[in-house]
Design a protein around this motif. Structure first.
Motif, PDB file in Angstrom:
ATOM      1  N   ASP A 117       0.766  -1.136  -0.020  1.00  0.00           N
ATOM      2  CA  ASP A 117      -0.258  -0.213  -0.357  1.00  0.00           C
ATOM      3  C   ASP A 117       0.626   1.031   0.019  1.00  0.00           C
ATOM      4  O   ASP A 117       1.879   1.441   0.256  1.00  0.00           O
ATOM      5  CB  ASP A 117      -1.248  -0.310   1.048  1.00  0.00           C
ATOM      6  N   VAL A 118       0.401   2.144  -0.713  1.00  0.00           N
ATOM      7  CA  VAL A 118       1.540   3.651  -1.015  1.00  0.00           C
ATOM      8  C   VAL A 118       0.290   4.550  -0.190  1.00  0.00           C
ATOM      9  O   VAL A 118      -0.572   4.910  -1.684  1.00  0.00           O
ATOM     10  CB  VAL A 118       1.475   3.768  -2.782  1.00  0.00           C
ATOM     11  N   SER A 119       0.735   5.401   0.275  1.00  0.00           N
ATOM     12  CA  SER A 119      -0.217   6.434   1.340  1.00  0.00           C
ATOM     13  C   SER A 119      -0.026   7.520   0.768  1.00  0.00           C
ATOM     14  O   SER A 119       1.091   7.805  -0.274  1.00  0.00           O
ATOM     15  CB  SER A 119      -0.648   6.363   2.625  1.00  0.00           C
ATOM     16  N   GLU A 120      -1.241   8.573   0.420  1.00  0.00           N
ATOM     17  CA  GLU A 120      -0.621  10.070   0.119  1.00  0.00           C
ATOM     18  C   GLU A 120       0.228  10.730   0.540  1.00  0.00           C
ATOM     19  O   GLU A 120       0.399  10.191   2.207  1.00  0.00           O
ATOM     20  CB  GLU A 120      -2.017  10.438   0.236  1.00  0.00           C
ATOM     21  N   GLY A 121       1.112  11.012   0.427  1.00  0.00           N
ATOM     22  CA  GLY A 121       2.406  12.677   1.257  1.00  0.00           C
ATOM     23  C   GLY A 121       3.173  11.324   1.075  1.00  0.00           C
ATOM     24  O   GLY A 121       4.106  11.830   1.961  1.00  0.00           O
ATOM     25  N   GLU A 122       3.260  10.557   0.684  1.00  0.00           N
ATOM     26  CA  GLU A 122       5.185  10.222   0.734  1.00  0.00           C
ATOM     27  C   GLU A 122       5.782  10.287  -0.480  1.00  0.00           C
ATOM     28  O   GLU A 122       5.366  10.921  -1.606  1.00  0.00           O
ATOM     29  CB  GLU A 122       4.659   8.405  -0.246  1.00  0.00           C
ATOM     30  N   LEU A 123       6.834  10.845  -0.056  1.00  0.00           N
ATOM     31  CA  LEU A 123       8.109  11.287  -1.099  1.00  0.00           C
ATOM     32  C   LEU A 123       8.643  10.373  -2.370  1.00  0.00           C
ATOM     33  O   LEU A 123       8.519   9.028  -2.117  1.00  0.00           O
ATOM     34  CB  LEU A 123       9.172  11.840  -0.110  1.00  0.00           C
ATOM     35  N   VAL A 124       8.285  11.022  -3.496  1.00  0.00           N
ATOM     36  CA  VAL A 124       9.163  10.168  -4.873  1.00  0.00           C
ATOM     37  C   VAL A 124      10.832  10.976  -5.084  1.00  0.00           C
ATOM     38  O   VAL A 124      11.003  12.202  -4.984  1.00  0.00           O
ATOM     39  CB  VAL A 124       8.607  10.056  -5.297  1.00  0.00           C
ATOM     40  N   PHE A 125      11.635  10.216  -4.885  1.00  0.00           N
ATOM     41  CA  PHE A 125      12.836  10.246  -5.367  1.00  0.00           C
ATOM     42  C   PHE A 125      13.630   9.237  -6.480  1.00  0.00           C
ATOM     43  O   PHE A 125      13.446   8.594  -6.683  1.00  0.00           O
ATOM     44  CB  PHE A 125      13.283  10.073  -4.516  1.00  0.00           C
ATOM     45  N   SER A 126      14.612  10.239  -7.492  1.00  0.00           N
ATOM     46  CA  SER A 126      15.060   9.788  -7.792  1.00  0.00           C
ATOM     47  C   SER A 126      15.832   8.150  -7.264  1.00  0.00           C
ATOM     48  O   SER A 126      16.290   8.337  -6.768  1.00  0.00           O
ATOM     49  CB  SER A 126      16.194  10.170  -9.157  1.00  0.00           C
ATOM     50  N   SER A 127      15.999   6.926  -8.622  1.00  0.00           N
ATOM     51  CA  SER A 127      16.022   5.923  -7.955  1.00  0.00           C
ATOM     52  C   SER A 127      17.686   6.251  -7.885  1.00  0.00           C
ATOM     53  O   SER A 127      18.872   5.097  -7.437  1.00  0.00           O
ATOM     54  CB  SER A 127      15.786   4.422  -7.924  1.00  0.00           C
ATOM     55  N   GLY A 128      17.796   6.035  -9.026  1.00  0.00           N
ATOM     56  CA  GLY A 128      19.488   7.103  -9.739  1.00  0.00           C
ATOM     57  C   GLY A 128      19.900   5.200 -10.528  1.00  0.00           C
ATOM     58  O   GLY A 128      20.972   5.195 -10.933  1.00  0.00           O
ATOM     59  N   MET A 129      18.797   4.340 -10.762  1.00  0.00           N
ATOM     60  CA  MET A 129      19.300   3.326 -12.097  1.00  0.00           C
ATOM     61  C   MET A 129      19.234   3.660 -13.210  1.00  0.00           C
ATOM     62  O   MET A 129      18.208   4.797 -13.618  1.00  0.00           O
ATOM     63  CB  MET A 129      17.407   2.610 -12.047  1.00  0.00           C
ATOM     64  N   GLY A 130      20.057   3.050 -14.438  1.00  0.00           N
ATOM     65  CA  GLY A 130      19.831   3.698 -15.505  1.00  0.00           C
ATOM     66  C   GLY A 130      20.654   4.629 -16.254  1.00  0.00           C
ATOM     67  O   GLY A 130      21.297   4.857 -16.769  1.00  0.00           O
ATOM     68  N   GLY A 131      22.177   4.798 -14.726  1.00  0.00           N
ATOM     69  CA  GLY A 131      23.211   5.876 -15.336  1.00  0.00           C
ATOM     70  C   GLY A 131      22.874   6.998 -15.424  1.00  0.00           C
ATOM     71  O   GLY A 131      23.658   8.084 -16.251  1.00  0.00           O
ATOM     72  N   VAL A 132      21.341   8.281 -15.692  1.00  0.00           N
ATOM     73  CA  VAL A 132      21.549   9.425 -16.465  1.00  0.00           C
ATOM     74  C   VAL A 132      20.737  10.012 -14.728  1.00  0.00           C
ATOM     75  O   VAL A 132      21.902  10.957 -14.910  1.00  0.00           O
ATOM     76  CB  VAL A 132      20.320   9.267 -17.067  1.00  0.00           C
ATOM     77  N   PHE A 133      20.127   9.925 -14.785  1.00  0.00           N
ATOM     78  CA  PHE A 133      20.150  10.677 -12.874  1.00  0.00           C
ATOM     79  C   PHE A 133      20.712  10.334 -11.976  1.00  0.00           C
ATOM     80  O   PHE A 133      20.634   9.837 -11.496  1.00  0.00           O
ATOM     81  CB  PHE A 133      18.553  11.028 -12.820  1.00  0.00           C
ATOM     82  N   PRO A 134      21.418  11.274 -11.135  1.00  0.00           N
ATOM     83  CA  PRO A 134      21.914  10.698  -9.650  1.00  0.00           C
ATOM     84  C   PRO A 134      20.065  10.413  -8.248  1.00  0.00           C
ATOM     85  O   PRO A 134      19.907  10.442  -8.706  1.00  0.00           O
ATOM     86  CB  PRO A 134      22.355  11.932  -9.336  1.00  0.00           C
ATOM     87  N   LYS A 135      21.123   9.431  -7.917  1.00  0.00           N
ATOM     88  CA  LYS A 135      19.630   9.207  -6.740  1.00  0.00           C
ATOM     89  C   LYS A 135      19.720  10.165  -5.696  1.00  0.00           C
ATOM     90  O   LYS A 135      20.640  11.161  -5.552  1.00  0.00           O
ATOM     91  CB  LYS A 135      20.793   7.732  -6.010  1.00  0.00           C
ATOM     92  N   GLY A 136      18.239  10.248  -5.361  1.00  0.00           N
ATOM     93  CA  GLY A 136      18.212  11.223  -4.123  1.00  0.00           C
ATOM     94  C   GLY A 136      17.870  12.465  -4.466  1.00  0.00           C
ATOM     95  O   GLY A 136      17.431  13.120  -3.392  1.00  0.00           O
ATOM     96  N   LEU A 137      17.608  12.461  -6.239  1.00  0.00           N
ATOM     97  CA  LEU A 137      17.131  14.048  -6.669  1.00  0.00           C
ATOM     98  C   LEU A 137      15.313  13.883  -6.309  1.00  0.00           C
ATOM     99  O   LEU A 137      14.670  13.303  -6.890  1.00  0.00           O
ATOM    100  CB  LEU A 137      17.044  14.158  -7.916  1.00  0.00           C
ATOM    101  N   LYS A 138      14.710  14.260  -5.783  1.00  0.00           N
ATOM    102  CA  LYS A 138      13.191  14.460  -5.381  1.00  0.00           C
ATOM    103  C   LYS A 138      12.532  15.128  -6.258  1.00  0.00           C
ATOM    104  O   LYS A 138      12.808  16.384  -6.683  1.00  0.00           O
ATOM    105  CB  LYS A 138      13.345  16.033  -3.882  1.00  0.00           C
ATOM    106  N   ILE A 139      11.739  14.801  -6.175  1.00  0.00           N
ATOM    107  CA  ILE A 139      10.851  14.683  -7.443  1.00  0.00           C
ATOM    108  C   ILE A 139       9.390  15.287  -6.588  1.00  0.00           C
ATOM    109  O   ILE A 139       8.654  16.265  -7.864  1.00  0.00           O
ATOM    110  CB  ILE A 139      10.139  13.056  -8.579  1.00  0.00           C
ATOM    111  N   GLY A 140       8.793  14.876  -6.064  1.00  0.00           N
ATOM    112  CA  GLY A 140       7.102  15.005  -5.709  1.00  0.00           C
ATOM    113  C   GLY A 140       6.942  14.410  -4.144  1.00  0.00           C
ATOM    114  O   GLY A 140       7.795  13.238  -3.678  1.00  0.00           O
ATOM    115  N   THR A 141       5.794  14.676  -4.453  1.00  0.00           N
ATOM    116  CA  THR A 141       5.079  13.778  -3.479  1.00  0.00           C
ATOM    117  C   THR A 141       3.459  13.545  -3.869  1.00  0.00           C
ATOM    118  O   THR A 141       3.062  13.847  -4.776  1.00  0.00           O
ATOM    119  CB  THR A 141       4.588  14.976  -1.691  1.00  0.00           C
ATOM    120  N   ILE A 142       3.239  12.119  -3.161  1.00  0.00           N
ATOM    121  CA  ILE A 142       2.334  10.897  -3.702  1.00  0.00           C
ATOM    122  C   ILE A 142       1.047  11.883  -3.488  1.00  0.00           C
ATOM    123  O   ILE A 142       0.229  12.235  -2.449  1.00  0.00           O
ATOM    124  CB  ILE A 142       2.139  10.467  -3.679  1.00  0.00           C
ATOM    125  N   LYS A 143      -0.120  12.356  -4.906  1.00  0.00           N
ATOM    126  CA  LYS A 143      -1.256  12.881  -5.154  1.00  0.00           C
ATOM    127  C   LYS A 143      -2.459  11.943  -4.380  1.00  0.00           C
ATOM    128  O   LYS A 143      -3.759  11.857  -4.178  1.00  0.00           O
ATOM    129  CB  LYS A 143      -1.025  13.904  -5.794  1.00  0.00           C
TER     130      LYS A 143
END
Length: 294
Positions: A219-245
């Motif tokens: 279960d994923v609830s509203e308000g959880e934070l979403v970050f980049s995972s770093g997988m794929g070698g493009v974006f670094p891990k830990g960049l804050k993207i948004g919040t579950i709406k």
């Protein structure tokens, strides 16, 4: 001496004597004035009063007009000063907002340890693609490369789409689709494994990013934070993207789809940071999962 000359001299002398007598008579201390003096005083007083009334009225009217003119001039000056004060207030508010944004960006830059930050300023917003792109004042000469992540102090806003020698174009998150998907982690409680998924686009109606989750049983609830995972070698891990709406079942009920509200303002930004991940990437990327990000 002729008779007429004597007569004129006599009349002048008698008149002078009468005048001196009248002066002496008027200078005496008396309780009552003569009838002639009373008449003379009343006549002179009436004439003075008759003249004084229009004179006072005219003087008062001129004074009022002058005062009204002064009030008008003062009012115009006050209006001009008020307009200046308003302009100064707006400038102060804009400077305060820009200062806060710069301070947030500076704090974000100082907290970055896993990659090399390239600070830049937004110089234009492209009218194409529904304002889904912006132009920044850094390019090849500053180390900017395609697909580098672009963030603000609040979170990720997009990636480098193209570049020239001194400027670059940033594709904002609201312009992402499946060809620009981002591998992400959802920060759940400590006793649960992080949920993973992909940002696969942007929903214009919801004004939120579309997140496809890899698992459906958690279960994923509203308000959880979403970050980049770093997988794929493009974006670094830990960049804050948004919040579950909001979270809804995916197609066929095998997955879950979540709407993610971006952490950063995609429509109002002045200063950004380009993330140069190459400074922190390991030499061996053999285990990188290809295809998870563009």
């Amino acid at each position: 001496m002729s008779f007429f000359r004597r007569k004129r001299l006599f009349i002048i002398l008698v008149g002078f004597i009468i005048l001196v007598g009248l002066i002496g008579f008027s200078l005496r201390d008396r309780d009552e004035l003569s009838t002639f003096e009373q008449f003379l005083h009343d006549t002179v007083g009436w004439v003075q009063n008759t003249i004084q009334v229009p004179v006072q009225f005219t003087t008062s009217l001129i004074a009022n007009i002058e005062e009204m003119r002064n009030v008008y001039d003062e009012n115009q000056i006050l209006k001009a000063r008020l307009s200046q004060y308003k302009n100064v207030l707006y400038e102060v508010q804009e400077l305060r907002q820009e200062n806060e944004e710069l301070q947030t960006t500076l704090n974000k830059t100082e907290s970055i340890t896993d990659f090399e930050p390239i600070q830049a300023s937004v110089i234009a917003r492209s009218p194409e693609q529904w304002f889904k792109m912006v132009k920044i004042n850094k390019g090849k000469q500053h180390g900017v490369e395609p697909n580098m992540a672009v963030i603000t102090g609040d979170g990720m806003i997009g990636k480098i789409q193209s570049r020239s020698q001194f400027t670059s174009t940033v594709l904002l998150l609201n312009g992402f689709d499946r060809s620009n998907r981002i591998s992400v982690n959802i920060d759940l409680t400590d006793d649960e494994e992080d949920m993973t998924g992909f940002i696969v686009g942007y929903d214009e109606d919801e004004e939120a990013l579309l997140l496809e989750l890899n698992q459906s049983q958690t279960d994923v609830s509203e308000g959880e934070l979403v970050f980049s995972s770093g997988m794929g070698g493009v974006f670094p891990k830990g960049l804050k993207i948004g919040t579950i709406k909001e979270v809804t079942p995916g197609k066929y009920g095998l997955t879950q789809v979540a709407y993610v509200e971006p952490s950063a303002d995609l429509y109002n930004m002045n200063h950004v940071i380009v993330v140069d991940r190459s400074a922190a990437m390991p030499e061996d990327n053999g285990n990188t999962q290809a295809g998870e990000e563009e």
